[in-house]
Design an enzyme around this catalytic site. Structure first.
Site, PDB file in Angstrom:
ATOM      1  N   LEU A 181      -6.257  -4.990 -20.458  1.00 35.26           N
ATOM      2  CA  LEU A 181      -5.418  -4.878 -19.544  1.00 35.26           C
ATOM      3  C   LEU A 181      -4.318  -4.003 -19.678  1.00 35.26           C
ATOM      4  CD1 LEU A 181      -4.243  -6.109 -16.727  1.00 35.26           C
ATOM      5  CD2 LEU A 181      -2.952  -7.798 -18.429  1.00 35.26           C
TER       6      LEU A 181
ATOM      7  N   GLY B  72       0.843  -1.104   0.118  1.00 29.97           N
ATOM      8  CA  GLY B  72      -0.076   0.008   0.007  1.00 29.97           C
ATOM      9  C   GLY B  72       0.738   1.324  -0.123  1.00 29.97           C
TER      10      GLY B  72
ATOM     11  N   ARG C 207     -15.677 -14.709 -10.621  1.00 25.49           N
ATOM     12  CA  ARG C 207     -15.119 -13.329 -10.435  1.00 25.49           C
ATOM     13  C   ARG C 207     -16.193 -12.201 -10.896  1.00 25.49           C
ATOM     14  NH1 ARG C 207     -11.060 -11.126 -15.373  1.00 25.49           N
ATOM     15  NH2 ARG C 207     -13.016 -10.872 -16.479  1.00 25.49           N
TER      16      ARG C 207
ATOM     17  N   HIS D  32       0.948   1.696 -13.143  1.00 22.89           N
ATOM     18  CA  HIS D  32       1.639   0.750 -13.592  1.00 22.89           C
ATOM     19  C   HIS D  32       3.036   0.770 -13.636  1.00 22.89           C
ATOM     20  CE1 HIS D  32       2.101  -3.397 -15.628  1.00 22.89           C
ATOM     21  NE2 HIS D  32       2.831  -2.997 -16.406  1.00 22.89           N
TER      22      HIS D  32
ATOM     23  N   MET E  32      -4.011  -6.170  -7.411  1.00 19.10           N
ATOM     24  CA  MET E  32      -3.385  -7.065  -8.280  1.00 19.10           C
ATOM     25  C   MET E  32      -4.402  -8.369  -8.632  1.00 19.10           C
ATOM     26  SD  MET E  32      -0.590  -5.980  -8.461  1.00 19.10           S
ATOM     27  CE  MET E  32       0.551  -7.074  -9.251  1.00 19.10           C
TER      28      MET E  32
END
Ligand code: GAR
Length: 203
Positions: free
Chosen positions: A146, A14, A67, A111, A92
């Site tokens: 992504l 974090g 999911r 990223h 993640m």
């Protein structure tokens, strides 16, 4: 003035979340309203609590691989805090199209590469294997693909002789902690112009 409400999603230490939360004070246009982790053992949860931010855990493993069900529950949890902006900060899990569409235009991610290079994992090892001379990080709006979506900011660092994924990753992470708050402060005001940082820039 009313502040933009920011929810932050983490999975681990974090440190980006901490940098973002610490940046949101005074004249900053946003305030943190919730930190959510998909892992109960994420070190960032205690750090968020210490900073006075409400925290929640939603363990994806409780959904038996469903999911979509995990993401519906995650959206419910986030939406209860009524955020204007959702920041992925070392979260993640790959998020599906419904989640991404639900937060379209208000979902940010950081990223650890100079996108479009090195989407996915192990970015620093891959940059070193490719003998890159520079590396860095990217803050972008999240879209269904992504690690794609409009780029809002990039910070560059040099790759130095003898670098390992760890030493390079630490150099990049230090820049992440500058870049993400810089982008969020502008984004919360509706500004989408590209933020560029170089190693050595003053905060
Ligand atoms: C950061 O380096 C972030 O860029 C990366 O995970 C790390 C989290 O560190 N994110 C991704 O790789 C997303 N695909 P933190 O928990 O200390 O902020």
């Amino acid at each position: 003035m009313s502040h933009a409400r920011v929810a932050l999603l983490i999975s681990g230490g974090g440190s980006n979340m901490v940098a973002l939360v610490r940046s949101m004070y005074g004249t900053h246009p946003a305030r943190p309203v919730l930190v959510v982790s998909n892992r109960a053992d994420a070190g960032g949860l205690q750090l968020a609590a210490d900073l006075g931010v409400p925290t929640a855990v939603l363990d994806h493993r409780g959904f038996g691989g469903d999911r979509a069900a995990f993401e519906v529950a995650l959206m419910d949890l986030i939406d209860a805090a009524q955020p204007d902006i959702v920041c992925l900060a070392g979260f993640m899990r790959i998020l599906g199209p419904e989640f991404v569409a639900h937060y379209a235009g208000r979902l940010l991610n950081i990223h650890p590469s100079l996108l479009p290079k090195y989407r996915g994992l192990d970015t620093h090892a891959r940059a070193l294997a490719a003998c890159e001379h520079e590396a860095g990080c990217t803050v972008h709006e999240v879209t269904a693909a992504l690690d794609e979506g409009p780029i809002l900011g990039q910070a560059r660092v040099p790759v130095l002789p003898g670098d390992t994924p760890q030493t390079l990753g630490a150099r990049v992470l230090a820049m992440e902690h500058q870049l993400y708050p810089a982008v969020l402060a502008r984004f919360a005001l509706g500004e989408r112009d590209l933020v560029r940082l170089e190693a050595g820039d003053q905060t």
